[in-house]
Design an enzyme around this catalytic site. Structure first.
Site, PDB file in Angstrom:
ATOM      1  N   ASP A 184     -15.834  21.737 -16.928  1.00  0.00           N
ATOM      2  CA  ASP A 184     -15.317  22.959 -17.161  1.00  0.00           C
ATOM      3  C   ASP A 184     -16.516  23.740 -17.915  1.00  0.00           C
ATOM      4  OD1 ASP A 184     -13.704  25.284 -17.301  1.00  0.00           O
ATOM      5  OD2 ASP A 184     -13.290  24.905 -19.506  1.00  0.00           O
ATOM      6  N   ASP A 194     -15.908  27.519 -19.917  1.00  0.00           N
ATOM      7  CA  ASP A 194     -15.911  28.164 -21.293  1.00  0.00           C
ATOM      8  C   ASP A 194     -15.051  27.162 -22.030  1.00  0.00           C
ATOM      9  OD1 ASP A 194     -16.141  31.102 -21.329  1.00  0.00           O
ATOM     10  OD2 ASP A 194     -15.180  30.993 -19.300  1.00  0.00           O
TER      11      ASP A 194
END
Length: 239
Positions: free
Chosen positions: A24, A26
């Site tokens: 991922d 963020d």
């Protein structure tokens, strides 16, 4: 501290030989959530949301963090989805302005990227962020050449917590889920990886550990310098 049940099984040995690592962005590559929270807080306050009272970190974690903007728009503007979508677009532009030169890699990230490169493993970034944000953050972190692909939730049939973005990453890389691992920091992202049948290492930098554990990660780490991670990777190497 992570609870004892999470400490007891920090093994990745069953996924050897490892072939692909998915990240991922963020909160996983960098601690960007405080900047997102600040942007939402400021813009929502300007329009008198919540009676003009700034949104709390708890509200941000529960309603916004890790979620796709379509869902955020619905949560914040249940009676005017189009306004919510436009608000989120404006907020992302504000985030990029605020984050310029402030995006800092999580501790140990570059040690891990070198470990991955040294072993010739495949890699992709998989995110619910808009493409402009994803490419901005990857560039700020100096990882543009590291990732072979950047998979965007809104460009899949369904964003996280659906498994679609992670399954699309494997499809693009032409690899199996059986020799893959994921790094994620949000319940939504962990659920997406678990639903795809891929072990997820959760990062507990911001979201409450209990909330992350409910999404069933393989185990949790504080950041990429966590000794638990390196013990698991060393075990993988031996396999």
């Amino acid at each position: 501290m992570t609870n004892d049940s999470n400490k007891s099984n920090c093994s990745l040995a069953q996924y050897a030989p490892l072939e692909v690592v998915l990240f991922d962005i963020d909160g996983t590559l960098c601690d960007s959530d405080p900047i997102h929270h600040h942007a939402f807080q400021e813009m929502l306050q300007e329009i008198g949301f919540n009676g003009g009272i700034p949104i709390s970190e708890e509200f941000y974690v529960e309603n916004i963090a890790g979620k796709h903007n379509e869902d955020v728009a619905t949560a914040l503007f249940p009676d005017d989805h189009a306004r919510g979508v436009k608000f989120c677009e404006d907020k992302e532009a504000m985030f990029r302005r605020l984050a310029k030169d402030k995006v800092k890699a999580l501790d140990g990230l570059y040690k891990l990227t070198e470990w991955i490169k040294d072993r010739g493993l495949r890699r992709a970034a998989v995110t619910n962020a808009p493409r402009a944000n994803a490419e901005f953050m990857i560039s700020e972190l100096g990882l543009t050449d590291f990732f072979e692909a950047v998979i965007i939730g809104s460009e899949c049939e369904h964003p996280k917590p659906s498994p679609d973005p992670y399954l699309k990453a494997l499809e693009v890389l032409k690899l199996s889920k059986d020799h893959s691992i994921i790094f994620e920091d949000s319940p939504s992202g962990i659920k997406a990886g678990v639903a795809a049948g891929i072990p997820v290492i959760g990062i507990s930098i911001r979201n409450p550990e209990q909330m992350l554990l409910q999404a069933k990660p393989a185990f949790l780490i504080k950041d990429y310098a966590d000794p638990k991670l390196w013990a698991a990777l060393e075990e993988l190497d031996k396999k």
